[in-house]
Write a protein that holds these residues in place. Sequence first.
Motif, PDB file in Angstrom:
ATOM      1  N   ALA A 361       0.998  -1.379   0.016  1.00  0.00           N
ATOM      2  CA  ALA A 361       0.038  -0.083   0.104  1.00  0.00           C
ATOM      3  C   ALA A 361       0.701   1.342  -0.114  1.00  0.00           C
ATOM      4  CB  ALA A 361      -0.765  -0.035   1.231  1.00  0.00           C
ATOM      5  N   ALA A 362       1.866   1.376   0.731  1.00  0.00           N
ATOM      6  CA  ALA A 362       2.791   2.402   0.993  1.00  0.00           C
ATOM      7  C   ALA A 362       3.649   2.504  -0.474  1.00  0.00           C
ATOM      8  CB  ALA A 362       3.869   2.154   1.928  1.00  0.00           C
ATOM      9  N   THR A 363       3.675   1.613  -1.093  1.00  0.00           N
ATOM     10  CA  THR A 363       4.676   1.524  -2.560  1.00  0.00           C
ATOM     11  C   THR A 363       3.626   2.290  -3.441  1.00  0.00           C
ATOM     12  OG1 THR A 363       5.763  -0.162  -1.721  1.00  0.00           O
ATOM     13  CG2 THR A 363       5.670   0.373  -3.944  1.00  0.00           C
ATOM     14  N   ILE A 364       2.416   1.596  -3.562  1.00  0.00           N
ATOM     15  CA  ILE A 364       1.250   2.031  -4.551  1.00  0.00           C
ATOM     16  C   ILE A 364       1.078   3.641  -4.310  1.00  0.00           C
ATOM     17  CG2 ILE A 364      -1.147   1.962  -5.541  1.00  0.00           C
ATOM     18  CD1 ILE A 364      -0.424  -1.082  -5.071  1.00  0.00           C
ATOM     19  N   GLY A 365       0.877   3.971  -3.202  1.00  0.00           N
ATOM     20  CA  GLY A 365       0.402   5.510  -2.768  1.00  0.00           C
ATOM     21  C   GLY A 365       1.586   6.254  -3.071  1.00  0.00           C
ATOM     22  N   GLY A 366       3.076   5.913  -2.615  1.00  0.00           N
ATOM     23  CA  GLY A 366       4.127   6.654  -2.897  1.00  0.00           C
ATOM     24  C   GLY A 366       4.337   6.891  -4.233  1.00  0.00           C
ATOM     25  N   CYS A 367       4.051   5.938  -5.110  1.00  0.00           N
ATOM     26  CA  CYS A 367       4.288   5.911  -6.422  1.00  0.00           C
ATOM     27  C   CYS A 367       3.381   7.048  -7.178  1.00  0.00           C
ATOM     28  CB  CYS A 367       4.285   4.756  -7.024  1.00  0.00           C
ATOM     29  SG  CYS A 367       5.466   3.612  -7.015  1.00  0.00           S
ATOM     30  N   ALA A 368       2.276   6.734  -6.762  1.00  0.00           N
ATOM     31  CA  ALA A 368       0.798   7.626  -7.139  1.00  0.00           C
ATOM     32  C   ALA A 368       1.297   9.311  -6.755  1.00  0.00           C
ATOM     33  CB  ALA A 368      -0.364   7.340  -6.683  1.00  0.00           C
ATOM     34  N   LEU A 369       1.724   9.316  -5.439  1.00  0.00           N
ATOM     35  CA  LEU A 369       2.063  10.720  -5.131  1.00  0.00           C
ATOM     36  C   LEU A 369       3.191  11.463  -5.761  1.00  0.00           C
ATOM     37  CD1 LEU A 369       1.599  13.126  -3.112  1.00  0.00           C
ATOM     38  CD2 LEU A 369       3.108  12.049  -1.426  1.00  0.00           C
ATOM     39  N   PHE A 370       4.263  10.545  -5.839  1.00  0.00           N
ATOM     40  CA  PHE A 370       5.397  10.865  -6.867  1.00  0.00           C
ATOM     41  C   PHE A 370       5.030  11.301  -8.095  1.00  0.00           C
ATOM     42  CE2 PHE A 370       8.921   9.866  -9.508  1.00  0.00           C
ATOM     43  CZ  PHE A 370       9.908  10.638  -8.843  1.00  0.00           C
ATOM     44  N   PHE A 371       4.189  10.691  -9.108  1.00  0.00           N
ATOM     45  CA  PHE A 371       3.568  10.898 -10.220  1.00  0.00           C
ATOM     46  C   PHE A 371       2.861  12.113 -10.219  1.00  0.00           C
ATOM     47  CE2 PHE A 371       0.521  10.267 -13.737  1.00  0.00           C
ATOM     48  CZ  PHE A 371       1.583  10.414 -14.816  1.00  0.00           C
ATOM     49  N   ALA A 372       1.968  12.232  -9.311  1.00  0.00           N
ATOM     50  CA  ALA A 372       1.182  13.579  -8.944  1.00  0.00           C
ATOM     51  C   ALA A 372       1.906  14.638  -9.018  1.00  0.00           C
ATOM     52  CB  ALA A 372       0.034  13.250  -8.086  1.00  0.00           C
ATOM     53  N   LEU A 373       3.078  14.649  -8.227  1.00  0.00           N
ATOM     54  CA  LEU A 373       4.069  15.857  -8.075  1.00  0.00           C
ATOM     55  C   LEU A 373       4.771  16.315  -9.324  1.00  0.00           C
ATOM     56  CD1 LEU A 373       5.337  15.202  -4.377  1.00  0.00           C
ATOM     57  CD2 LEU A 373       3.670  16.933  -5.234  1.00  0.00           C
ATOM     58  N   VAL A 374       5.379  15.236 -10.205  1.00  0.00           N
ATOM     59  CA  VAL A 374       6.483  15.332 -11.100  1.00  0.00           C
ATOM     60  C   VAL A 374       5.635  15.734 -12.323  1.00  0.00           C
ATOM     61  CG1 VAL A 374       8.031  13.781 -10.076  1.00  0.00           C
ATOM     62  CG2 VAL A 374       6.593  13.002 -11.954  1.00  0.00           C
ATOM     63  N   ARG A 375       4.399  15.291 -12.550  1.00  0.00           N
ATOM     64  CA  ARG A 375       3.931  15.390 -13.848  1.00  0.00           C
ATOM     65  C   ARG A 375       3.290  16.976 -13.915  1.00  0.00           C
ATOM     66  NH1 ARG A 375      -2.061  12.592 -13.653  1.00  0.00           N
ATOM     67  NH2 ARG A 375      -2.048  12.965 -15.730  1.00  0.00           N
ATOM     68  N   ARG A 376       3.413  17.729 -13.057  1.00  0.00           N
ATOM     69  CA  ARG A 376       2.849  19.076 -13.006  1.00  0.00           C
ATOM     70  C   ARG A 376       3.840  20.222 -13.641  1.00  0.00           C
ATOM     71  NH1 ARG A 376      -1.859  19.080 -10.607  1.00  0.00           N
ATOM     72  NH2 ARG A 376      -2.556  17.240  -9.217  1.00  0.00           N
ATOM     73  N   THR A 377       5.099  19.878 -13.482  1.00  0.00           N
ATOM     74  CA  THR A 377       6.251  20.669 -13.583  1.00  0.00           C
ATOM     75  C   THR A 377       7.183  19.980 -14.885  1.00  0.00           C
ATOM     76  OG1 THR A 377       6.169  21.407 -11.603  1.00  0.00           O
ATOM     77  CG2 THR A 377       8.128  22.075 -12.837  1.00  0.00           C
ATOM     78  N   ASN A 378       7.328  20.862 -15.903  1.00  0.00           N
ATOM     79  CA  ASN A 378       8.078  20.466 -16.966  1.00  0.00           C
ATOM     80  C   ASN A 378       9.562  19.851 -16.880  1.00  0.00           C
ATOM     81  OD1 ASN A 378       6.329  20.165 -19.206  1.00  0.00           O
ATOM     82  ND2 ASN A 378       6.775  22.144 -20.075  1.00  0.00           N
ATOM     83  N   TRP A 379      10.102  20.583 -15.877  1.00  0.00           N
ATOM     84  CA  TRP A 379      11.671  20.008 -15.789  1.00  0.00           C
ATOM     85  C   TRP A 379      11.671  18.671 -14.717  1.00  0.00           C
ATOM     86  CZ3 TRP A 379      13.814  19.657 -10.643  1.00  0.00           C
ATOM     87  CH2 TRP A 379      13.052  20.278  -9.777  1.00  0.00           C
ATOM     88  N   LEU A 380      10.701  18.640 -13.994  1.00  0.00           N
ATOM     89  CA  LEU A 380      10.381  17.229 -13.522  1.00  0.00           C
ATOM     90  C   LEU A 380      10.115  16.212 -14.228  1.00  0.00           C
ATOM     91  CD1 LEU A 380       8.999  18.299  -9.732  1.00  0.00           C
ATOM     92  CD2 LEU A 380      11.177  17.430 -10.185  1.00  0.00           C
ATOM     93  N   ARG A 381       9.211  16.464 -15.158  1.00  0.00           N
ATOM     94  CA  ARG A 381       8.773  15.652 -16.308  1.00  0.00           C
ATOM     95  C   ARG A 381       9.950  15.202 -17.177  1.00  0.00           C
ATOM     96  NH1 ARG A 381       3.217  15.612 -17.751  1.00  0.00           N
ATOM     97  NH2 ARG A 381       3.850  14.680 -19.730  1.00  0.00           N
ATOM     98  N   VAL A 382      11.130  16.153 -17.343  1.00  0.00           N
ATOM     99  CA  VAL A 382      12.117  15.442 -18.001  1.00  0.00           C
ATOM    100  C   VAL A 382      13.035  14.573 -17.308  1.00  0.00           C
ATOM    101  CG1 VAL A 382      14.103  16.262 -19.250  1.00  0.00           C
ATOM    102  CG2 VAL A 382      12.039  17.672 -19.517  1.00  0.00           C
ATOM    103  N   LEU A 383      13.075  14.743 -15.994  1.00  0.00           N
ATOM    104  CA  LEU A 383      13.909  13.964 -15.057  1.00  0.00           C
ATOM    105  C   LEU A 383      13.386  12.592 -14.678  1.00  0.00           C
ATOM    106  CD1 LEU A 383      15.130  16.568 -12.524  1.00  0.00           C
ATOM    107  CD2 LEU A 383      16.586  15.933 -14.402  1.00  0.00           C
ATOM    108  N   THR A 384      12.082  12.621 -14.954  1.00  0.00           N
ATOM    109  CA  THR A 384      11.294  11.205 -14.985  1.00  0.00           C
ATOM    110  C   THR A 384      10.843  10.644 -15.935  1.00  0.00           C
ATOM    111  OG1 THR A 384       9.380  12.479 -14.232  1.00  0.00           O
ATOM    112  CG2 THR A 384      10.758  11.873 -12.394  1.00  0.00           C
ATOM    113  N   GLY A 385      11.291  10.927 -17.021  1.00  0.00           N
ATOM    114  CA  GLY A 385      11.012  10.313 -18.470  1.00  0.00           C
ATOM    115  C   GLY A 385       9.710  10.629 -19.148  1.00  0.00           C
ATOM    116  N   LEU A 386       9.300  11.566 -18.724  1.00  0.00           N
ATOM    117  CA  LEU A 386       7.972  12.289 -19.219  1.00  0.00           C
ATOM    118  C   LEU A 386       8.396  13.197 -20.235  1.00  0.00           C
ATOM    119  CD1 LEU A 386       5.584  12.612 -15.961  1.00  0.00           C
ATOM    120  CD2 LEU A 386       5.603  10.478 -17.686  1.00  0.00           C
ATOM    121  N   LYS A 387       7.295  13.410 -21.395  1.00  0.00           N
ATOM    122  CA  LYS A 387       7.493  14.266 -22.423  1.00  0.00           C
ATOM    123  C   LYS A 387       6.837  15.676 -21.928  1.00  0.00           C
ATOM    124  CE  LYS A 387       5.978  14.787 -27.221  1.00  0.00           C
ATOM    125  NZ  LYS A 387       4.926  14.478 -28.262  1.00  0.00           N
TER     126      LYS A 387
END
Length: 407
Positions: A361-387
């Motif tokens: 549960a902590a892994t899934i929740g943490g992954c979801a939270l991490f994605f929610a944070l990085v997807r909102r900022t372009n420089w974080l998207r670049v650092l995490t493999g997102l377009k």
Amino acid sequence: MNGNAAKKDRRLDLDWIRIGAFGLLILYHIGMYYVPWDWHVKSPRTIDWLQPIMVLTNPWRLTLLFIVSGAATRFMLDGAATPAFLRTRLLRLVPPLLFGMLVIVPPQTWLQLADAGTQLPYLRFYAAYLTASGNWRWHDAPLTTPTWNHLWFVVYILAYTILLAGAAALVRRLPARALALIGQRVARIPLWIGLALLPVVTFTAIRLILAPHFPETHAFFGDWTVHAESLAAFLFGFGAARSDRIWSALAAWRHTTLLVAIAAYAVYAGALILWMSGAIDPALAKAVMRSVYGLDQWSWTAAMLGYAHHHLARLDHPARRYLTQAIFPWYLVHQTLIIGTAWMLRPIALPLALEATMILAATIGGCALFFALVRRTNWLRVLTGLKPVDRSPRGSCGPEHPSETAW
């Protein structure tokens, strides 16, 4: 590439396979905390009976991911000139790899050393980690840092992509007539040879010839068994991506390959159980397991590809669209979350089922939270493999395309 072409290249079945294989990877890495095999940190309460369950996915889980990556590479390379393709892939893979090695992976290494008895303040550890000056050892071998740890998959995909881009540049220089002739020759190969005999023989030979001398290390150099298996799967995905003949055959054979897969797994797991119980000699058990490994590996792979193509090729869902974007950031951070959560829960000594559920549960929740944070900022998207997203008034996310995922 226009919208219709992009939609055509969106292979929903391969998306679902990627999602399912990564879901299994999370469960597998949680299992690695409990199973009595070497891992970064270990539970003091290992579970012997978990071994036959863990080996169910061992031979084919990553094979599927390399096939999917090879197919995605084909779609991307077909739609771009080689230099542009290579530049795009480097921008999507190198920043996440460096970000992972410098930010996401170090806490794993810190806890790994603490688990082995080397406890250091994190900042002191991190300085030594970055400068490779820790002189740490793990199981009597040097522990080299910085390390890519679970991000080895990215390193291998990056290397295979560069290799394939170079090969593609050479192939594109060949006369069209020569390429057509090669295609005709390949198309004449009977399916039972190309989709059954050849893969099983290849993977069996790798396991019998290479594996005893080159055990899996994920260190890239000298990791010949993993390279042989992974590159073969990657090239298969690349070559099969646009072949309706191959995918139709895999779908038609799905029941047969599943039955063969179950039988191969029964032999493999049976030899392991007899070895664990002391009923047969370990050398004999290893010989049986290695002999059936290639059949196990390919039959499960072919069955999964066939069932996915038959049932999921036209199945879309909001969950697929979310997870297709989320899966690479989730992959980057999931193992750090597993190890960190397991470490924090260890002193409490909860019942094993509850502890494992909380780690999941902590892994899934943490992954979801991490994605929610990085997807909102372009420089974080670049650092995490997102377009990166074009947020200008005229910008548009456009149609889905295979390049939406770093894999």
